[in-house]
Scaffold this motif. Sequence first.
Motif, PDB file in Angstrom:
ATOM      1  N   ILE A 328       0.880  -1.167   0.000  1.00  0.00           N
ATOM      2  CA  ILE A 328       0.000   0.000   0.000  1.00  0.00           C
ATOM      3  C   ILE A 328       0.917   1.216   0.000  1.00  0.00           C
ATOM      4  O   ILE A 328       1.807   1.322   0.856  1.00  0.00           O
ATOM      5  CB  ILE A 328      -0.916   0.004   1.236  1.00  0.00           C
ATOM      6  N   GLN A 329       0.722   2.138  -0.947  1.00  0.00           N
ATOM      7  CA  GLN A 329       1.723   3.193  -1.115  1.00  0.00           C
ATOM      8  C   GLN A 329       1.099   4.535  -1.498  1.00  0.00           C
ATOM      9  O   GLN A 329      -0.058   4.620  -1.904  1.00  0.00           O
ATOM     10  CB  GLN A 329       2.726   2.779  -2.193  1.00  0.00           C
ATOM     11  N   PHE A 330       1.942   5.556  -1.357  1.00  0.00           N
ATOM     12  CA  PHE A 330       1.570   6.907  -1.771  1.00  0.00           C
ATOM     13  C   PHE A 330       2.840   7.554  -2.307  1.00  0.00           C
ATOM     14  O   PHE A 330       3.905   7.458  -1.699  1.00  0.00           O
ATOM     15  CB  PHE A 330       1.029   7.705  -0.583  1.00  0.00           C
ATOM     16  N   SER A 331       2.747   8.192  -3.478  1.00  0.00           N
ATOM     17  CA  SER A 331       3.952   8.718  -4.119  1.00  0.00           C
ATOM     18  C   SER A 331       3.721  10.116  -4.682  1.00  0.00           C
ATOM     19  O   SER A 331       2.584  10.560  -4.860  1.00  0.00           O
ATOM     20  CB  SER A 331       4.412   7.776  -5.243  1.00  0.00           C
ATOM     21  N   LYS A 332       4.852  10.771  -4.981  1.00  0.00           N
ATOM     22  CA  LYS A 332       4.815  12.079  -5.637  1.00  0.00           C
ATOM     23  C   LYS A 332       6.015  12.173  -6.559  1.00  0.00           C
ATOM     24  O   LYS A 332       7.113  11.704  -6.227  1.00  0.00           O
ATOM     25  CB  LYS A 332       4.854  13.214  -4.613  1.00  0.00           C
ATOM     26  N   SER A 333       5.815  12.777  -7.715  1.00  0.00           N
ATOM     27  CA  SER A 333       6.900  12.927  -8.687  1.00  0.00           C
ATOM     28  C   SER A 333       7.906  13.967  -8.229  1.00  0.00           C
ATOM     29  O   SER A 333       7.532  15.075  -7.812  1.00  0.00           O
ATOM     30  CB  SER A 333       6.325  13.316 -10.057  1.00  0.00           C
ATOM     31  N   PHE A 334       9.173  13.611  -8.299  1.00  0.00           N
ATOM     32  CA  PHE A 334      10.291  14.503  -8.015  1.00  0.00           C
ATOM     33  C   PHE A 334      11.437  14.129  -8.946  1.00  0.00           C
ATOM     34  O   PHE A 334      11.569  12.969  -9.344  1.00  0.00           O
ATOM     35  CB  PHE A 334      10.797  14.344  -6.572  1.00  0.00           C
ATOM     36  N   GLU A 335      12.272  15.098  -9.264  1.00  0.00           N
ATOM     37  CA  GLU A 335      13.560  14.801  -9.881  1.00  0.00           C
ATOM     38  C   GLU A 335      14.524  14.508  -8.737  1.00  0.00           C
ATOM     39  O   GLU A 335      15.167  15.393  -8.178  1.00  0.00           O
ATOM     40  CB  GLU A 335      14.044  15.978 -10.734  1.00  0.00           C
ATOM     41  N   GLY A 336      14.607  13.233  -8.393  1.00  0.00           N
ATOM     42  CA  GLY A 336      15.253  12.852  -7.152  1.00  0.00           C
ATOM     43  C   GLY A 336      16.724  13.181  -7.071  1.00  0.00           C
ATOM     44  O   GLY A 336      17.235  13.465  -5.985  1.00  0.00           O
ATOM     45  N   TYR A 337      17.435  13.152  -8.192  1.00  0.00           N
ATOM     46  CA  TYR A 337      18.874  13.376  -8.148  1.00  0.00           C
ATOM     47  C   TYR A 337      19.255  14.854  -8.280  1.00  0.00           C
ATOM     48  O   TYR A 337      20.429  15.189  -8.337  1.00  0.00           O
ATOM     49  CB  TYR A 337      19.571  12.553  -9.225  1.00  0.00           C
ATOM     50  N   ASP A 338      18.265  15.700  -8.324  1.00  0.00           N
ATOM     51  CA  ASP A 338      18.496  17.146  -8.285  1.00  0.00           C
ATOM     52  C   ASP A 338      18.495  17.571  -6.824  1.00  0.00           C
ATOM     53  O   ASP A 338      17.456  17.618  -6.161  1.00  0.00           O
ATOM     54  CB  ASP A 338      17.392  17.874  -9.060  1.00  0.00           C
ATOM     55  N   ARG A 339      19.656  17.875  -6.297  1.00  0.00           N
ATOM     56  CA  ARG A 339      19.791  18.153  -4.875  1.00  0.00           C
ATOM     57  C   ARG A 339      18.959  19.354  -4.430  1.00  0.00           C
ATOM     58  O   ARG A 339      18.623  19.461  -3.236  1.00  0.00           O
ATOM     59  CB  ARG A 339      21.266  18.378  -4.518  1.00  0.00           C
ATOM     60  N   GLU A 340      18.622  20.231  -5.346  1.00  0.00           N
ATOM     61  CA  GLU A 340      17.791  21.379  -4.975  1.00  0.00           C
ATOM     62  C   GLU A 340      16.398  20.945  -4.534  1.00  0.00           C
ATOM     63  O   GLU A 340      15.708  21.683  -3.831  1.00  0.00           O
ATOM     64  CB  GLU A 340      17.692  22.368  -6.144  1.00  0.00           C
ATOM     65  N   ASN A 341      15.991  19.754  -4.965  1.00  0.00           N
ATOM     66  CA  ASN A 341      14.663  19.251  -4.586  1.00  0.00           C
ATOM     67  C   ASN A 341      14.662  18.520  -3.252  1.00  0.00           C
ATOM     68  O   ASN A 341      13.587  18.181  -2.743  1.00  0.00           O
ATOM     69  CB  ASN A 341      14.139  18.283  -5.661  1.00  0.00           C
ATOM     70  N   TRP A 342      15.828  18.260  -2.697  1.00  0.00           N
ATOM     71  CA  TRP A 342      15.894  17.434  -1.509  1.00  0.00           C
ATOM     72  C   TRP A 342      15.165  18.006  -0.294  1.00  0.00           C
ATOM     73  O   TRP A 342      14.495  17.254   0.423  1.00  0.00           O
ATOM     74  CB  TRP A 342      17.355  17.121  -1.164  1.00  0.00           C
ATOM     75  N   PRO A 343      15.273  19.302  -0.010  1.00  0.00           N
ATOM     76  CA  PRO A 343      14.514  19.825   1.142  1.00  0.00           C
ATOM     77  C   PRO A 343      13.006  19.581   1.009  1.00  0.00           C
ATOM     78  O   PRO A 343      12.352  19.178   1.978  1.00  0.00           O
ATOM     79  CB  PRO A 343      14.847  21.323   1.127  1.00  0.00           C
ATOM     80  N   GLU A 344      12.470  19.799  -0.195  1.00  0.00           N
ATOM     81  CA  GLU A 344      11.045  19.549  -0.412  1.00  0.00           C
ATOM     82  C   GLU A 344      10.731  18.058  -0.309  1.00  0.00           C
ATOM     83  O   GLU A 344       9.697  17.664   0.266  1.00  0.00           O
ATOM     84  CB  GLU A 344      10.627  20.082  -1.780  1.00  0.00           C
ATOM     85  N   MET A 345      11.611  17.216  -0.844  1.00  0.00           N
ATOM     86  CA  MET A 345      11.375  15.765  -0.789  1.00  0.00           C
ATOM     87  C   MET A 345      11.394  15.251   0.647  1.00  0.00           C
ATOM     88  O   MET A 345      10.536  14.446   1.039  1.00  0.00           O
ATOM     89  CB  MET A 345      12.430  15.029  -1.613  1.00  0.00           C
TER      90      MET A 345
END
Length: 382
Positions: A328-345
Motif C-alpha cells: 500500500i503506497q503513496f507517491s509524488k513525482s520529483f527529480e530525485g537526483y536534483d539536490r535542490e529538490n531534496w529539502p522539499e522531498m
Amino acid sequence: MFKIDKESNRISRIETKRFSDLGFRERDHLQEWLANQPDALGEELLIIQKEFDGFDDTRERLDLLAMDKEGNLIIIENKLDDTGRDVMWQALKYASYCSNLTKSQIVDIYQSYLTRYCGGGDAKALLCEFLEAPDLSEVVLNSGMNQRLMLVAANFRKEVTSTALWLLNHDIQVQCFKVTPYATAEELFLNVEQIIPTPEAKELMIGMNAKEAEEKNTEAELKNRHRIRMAFWEQALEAMKSSQCELFNNINPSKDHWLSAGSGVRSCPFSLIFGTREARVEFSMSRSEVKENKFIFDRLLEQKTDIESLFGSELEWLRLDDKKASRIQFSKSFEGYDRENWPEMTAWMVEHMTALEGAFKLPLQVVNRELRQVTFTTESGV
C-alpha cells in the motif's frame, strides 16, 4: 535408487532406465523439462532463450541460454544417454559467441523468448525483478568472461569429464549434471546430480573481456548513485529525527534506494523510497507465506475509507495477486537526483510517513491480534 516400504520395513530397487528406451527425446523432453524447471540445476536461473541461433555467420544453435542471479549468461547443453565427444567443443564455441552479447542484445533476446514462448511480457521489468534491481541501468549483464557452461547428460565420456576438470583448473566455470531416469510399475522419476565440480567446490570466477569499458562506466554510475543516496538519506533521517515520527530513529543511511522500519507486525515494514523520478512512502506485506500477506492486505482493505481519511489522501492499494508480497503506497513525482529538490522531498517524506504510520497504527494492532488466532495452510496462493 531404492523405494522404502514402511509397512514391511524393506527396500526395493527402482529400475534405472535409458531415455531412449522410454521414448524421450532431447529437444522435446529433456530440454523442455529444464526450460520449465531450471532450478533443477541447483540454483535459481532465468531462461532467456531456447534453441538460440543468433550468431553471425553460423547456423549453429545452443539448447538453452540462461542467466544467473549475478547477471552472468549460462550456456546449457543437453544430451540424452551419452554426451558424445563434441559436447564440450560445442559449449565452448557457444560461450565464445555469447561473450560479446551486450545488455541491449540480451534484453532483445529475452523479449523474443517471452513473445514466442510465454505469451508476452516486459523483458526489462522481468530482468529487474529476477536480479532484484530497481533499474536495469544499475545492472551489469554478461560481465567480462564470466559466461558459464552447464552440460547435462545421462552419461559423460572420459574425454568430456577430463576436459571439464582441466577447464575448471583454468578458471572456466563448467558444471556437469548427470540425469538418470528411474521407473516403477506406475511412475517415472528423474534424478539430477551435479558431478563436476563436486558440491563442496567453491564457485570459480574468471576474468574480464572486451566489454570492460561498458562495465566500468556502469560501475562508476552505480557508485555515484550510491553516494547520492547516502547523502540524501543522511538529510532525510535528520529531518525524521526532528519530527513526531520515531520509526526511523535507529535506522542508518544506506546506499539502497529504500529505507525500512518495523511496523509492529512481523515482516511488514514501513518504507521510504527515494527514486530518480519520485519519492514514495509505503507499507508492505512481505511475510514468507502468501496467504498471510493477502490476509493482512484484505483486512486492511476493509478499512480503506477510515485509513485514507486519517491519512488525508487516497492510497494506492496493490494486492499483487501474482506475487508473494502486497503493498500500500503513496507517491509524488520529483527529480530525485536534483539536490535542490531534496529539502522539499524530505519534508514530503516526513509529513506523509508520519500520516501513514498514524493511519495504520490501530488497524495493524487489530490485524496483529487476528494473525495469532488464524491458522493458515502451507499451500501457496490464497
